[in-house]
Design a protein around this motif. Structure first.
Motif, PDB file in Angstrom:
ATOM      1  N   ARG A   1       0.839  -1.192   0.000  1.00 17.50           N
ATOM      2  CA  ARG A   1       0.000   0.000   0.000  1.00 17.50           C
ATOM      3  C   ARG A   1       0.877   1.245   0.000  1.00 17.50           C
ATOM      4  N   ASP A   2       0.392   2.280  -0.666  1.00 21.68           N
ATOM      5  CA  ASP A   2       1.092   3.559  -0.697  1.00 21.68           C
ATOM      6  C   ASP A   2       0.379   4.534   0.225  1.00 21.68           C
ATOM      7  N   TYR A   3       1.125   5.138   1.156  1.00 22.81           N
ATOM      8  CA  TYR A   3       0.551   6.059   2.136  1.00 22.81           C
ATOM      9  C   TYR A   3       1.033   7.497   1.946  1.00 22.81           C
TER      10      TYR A   3
ATOM     11  N   PRO B   1       0.585  -1.200  -5.874  1.00 22.26           N
ATOM     12  CA  PRO B   1      -0.351  -0.403  -5.079  1.00 22.26           C
ATOM     13  C   PRO B   1      -0.787   0.853  -5.821  1.00 22.26           C
ATOM     14  N   GLN B   2      -1.991   1.273  -5.550  1.00 23.67           N
ATOM     15  CA  GLN B   2      -2.476   2.528  -6.133  1.00 23.67           C
ATOM     16  C   GLN B   2      -1.672   3.686  -5.552  1.00 23.67           C
ATOM     17  N   LYS B   3      -1.207   4.568  -6.409  1.00 31.13           N
ATOM     18  CA  LYS B   3      -0.421   5.706  -5.963  1.00 31.13           C
ATOM     19  C   LYS B   3      -1.281   6.642  -5.131  1.00 31.13           C
ATOM     20  N   SER B   4      -0.690   7.113  -4.034  1.00 34.67           N
ATOM     21  CA  SER B   4      -1.407   7.984  -3.113  1.00 34.67           C
ATOM     22  C   SER B   4      -1.028   9.433  -3.344  1.00 34.67           C
TER      23      SER B   4
ATOM     24  N   LEU C   1      -7.550   5.088   0.508  1.00 40.60           N
ATOM     25  CA  LEU C   1      -7.635   3.776   1.155  1.00 40.60           C
ATOM     26  C   LEU C   1      -8.935   3.587   1.930  1.00 40.60           C
ATOM     27  N   PHE C   2      -9.612   4.682   2.269  1.00 37.92           N
ATOM     28  CA  PHE C   2     -10.873   4.528   2.989  1.00 37.92           C
ATOM     29  C   PHE C   2     -11.931   3.885   2.089  1.00 37.92           C
TER      30      PHE C   2
END
Length: 443
Positions: A348-350, A395-398, A405-406
């Protein structure tokens, strides 16, 4: 069946067929392209369809009675009418091939660098608390709660590295640093370390996994209505961690604080007692500070950030194993292996938070090789991706903050409720009664 198909078509010339629209109903056999070499993996993937208890994400299989006999309906959701990638199929590579692709220096642990992160994070925690206490502004307090709760989460991740031994090669340093970091945020270090080791050793196993594993239907349908609603309604699951420490997950017994828990073996009891004593000492310190400074001040300085930390922990750990746009498999029995279970985890990307929480979102390689220090995980992942191929999901780029992510979280909570009691390759099932708001038990 594939051999029969081959023998039928090879024994006579291929007829010329008129162009027809893509079929949307019965496909009685595995579609093979005879113009390209046949690979045994196709048969293995085809056979896998008979062992799953839920449809694949690209292909759905329905069975029923048709004209006096059984029909098999295969709905192809891939491109060009061909069967797509099956995430539940055994990978064509082994753990050793992934390991060999990772540069040797990625495995080297630097205790000075690890301690540097500890000093950095502790300094930020102290500075935030001192600044908020000095300013005493209701404009500042909410900003402080989010920032400090995030820093508590960063402390947890460093203690997590101590538990894996990726912090350093010195077990005593790992234990001392781990107790300091985890006790300060009310986590029993050894109790959690041991249960987390169980999670890694059994990741992706329906019954043996320890963290955020799916419930078999027999357990799910016996949950009371309130438990179901709380477990699958955001934001309630994001407050689960303290309760998990005391009682574990539904269907499992024991506590992370009690040395006689089912989680631990005999030679681990002293470690558990040590961690419980450290946790109790921190709880006593907090009680004393509450008496001296007052409950409101301690609520603002410590306890609200603590619950922000809990929400971070539950959000991140849940999304490591749930919420992908395609259904991912869980396993039991002979179909489970350490590699196949680990390959169902997600990166995941944060955004800006990646560096703050020590790249914990780079999770697939961490799950397969937890000995790699967190500061080498990005490089190790980049090196391993050519081997992992489609088994690695980008991961989807943030943006700066990972608000995207919500959506993944809420979608998963609405759809991922239980798995069937039979079958060795399983996919989450949805309880339509819970989804529709009914408080009745699942059938």
């Amino acid at each position: 069946m594939a051999k029969m198909v081959l023998s039928q078509h090879v024994s006579r010339p291929l007829p010329s067929l008129p162009v027809q629209p893509k079929p949307t109903h019965l496909i009685p056999t595995l579609r093979l392209n005879l113009c390209r070499p046949f690979h045994p993996l196709a048969l293995r993937r085809h056979r896998t369809l008979t062992r799953v208890s839920a449809p694949l994400s690209h292909v759905t299989v329905d069975e029923g009675e048709h004209e006096g006999g059984k029909k098999t309906q295969v709905r192809n959701l891939g491109f060009n009418g061909e069967i797509g990638f099956d995430p539940g199929a055994a990978p064509p590579f082994g753990l050793g091939e992934i390991r060999a692709a990772i540069p040797k220096h990625c495995w080297v642990k630097d205790p000075w660098r690890s301690m540097g992160y500890v000093f950095r994070d502790v300094a930020v925690v102290v500075a935030l608390a001192a600044g908020a206490a000095y300013l005493k502004s209701w404009f500042v307090w909410p900003l402080y709660w989010v920032a400090q709760g995030t820093m508590f989460w960063a402390l947890f991740v460093l203690g997590h590295d101590c538990g894996h031994g990726s912090f350093s090669n010195n077990p005593k340093l790992n234990s001392v640093a781990g107790h300091f970091l985890h006790s300060s945020i009310l986590v029993p270090y050894h109790g959690w370390r041991i249960s987390h080791r169980t999670h890694h050793q059994n990741h992706g196993h329906v019954e043996k996994d320890e963290s955020w594993h799916p419930l078999p239907k027999r357990i799910y349908k016996n949950l009371d209505n309130l438990t179901k609603k709380i477990r699958f309604t955001v934001p309630f699951p994001m407050f689960a961690f303290p309760f998990y420490l005391w009682n574990r997950s539904p269907g499992k017994k024991g506590s992370h604080f009690h040395p006689d828990s089912d989680l631990f073996v005999t030679n681990e009891k002293n470690d558990v007692i040590t961690s419980t004593i450290c946790w109790s000492a921190m709880a006593a310190l907090l009680a004393g500070l509450t008496y001296v400074m007052g409950p409101v001040q301690m609520l603002k300085l410590y306890f609200i950030p603590y619950w922000i930390f809990v929400m971070w922990l539950d959000l991140v750990t849940y999304l490591h194993h749930h919420g992908h746009e395609e259904k991912l498999p869980w396993y039991r029995g002979k179909e489970w292996s350490y590699l196949r279970g680990g390959l169902t985890t997600l990166d995941r990307d944060y955004g800006w938070i990646n560096n703050i929480h020590h790249d914990i979102g780079t999770h697939v390689i961490h799950h397969l090789f937890p000995q790699i220090p967190h500061y080498n995980l990005i490089e190790a992942t980049k090196a391993a991706k050519p081997v992992l191929d489609k088994y690695y999901r980008e991961p989807q780029k943030s943006g700066p903050m990972p608000f995207h992510l919500f959506g993944d979280l809420t979608r998963s909570m609405k759809n991922d409720h239980y798995v069937k009691d039979t079958g060795d390759v399983l996919y989450y099932q949805t309880d339509p009664q819970l989804l529709g708001g009914s408080w009745k038990k699942s059938s």
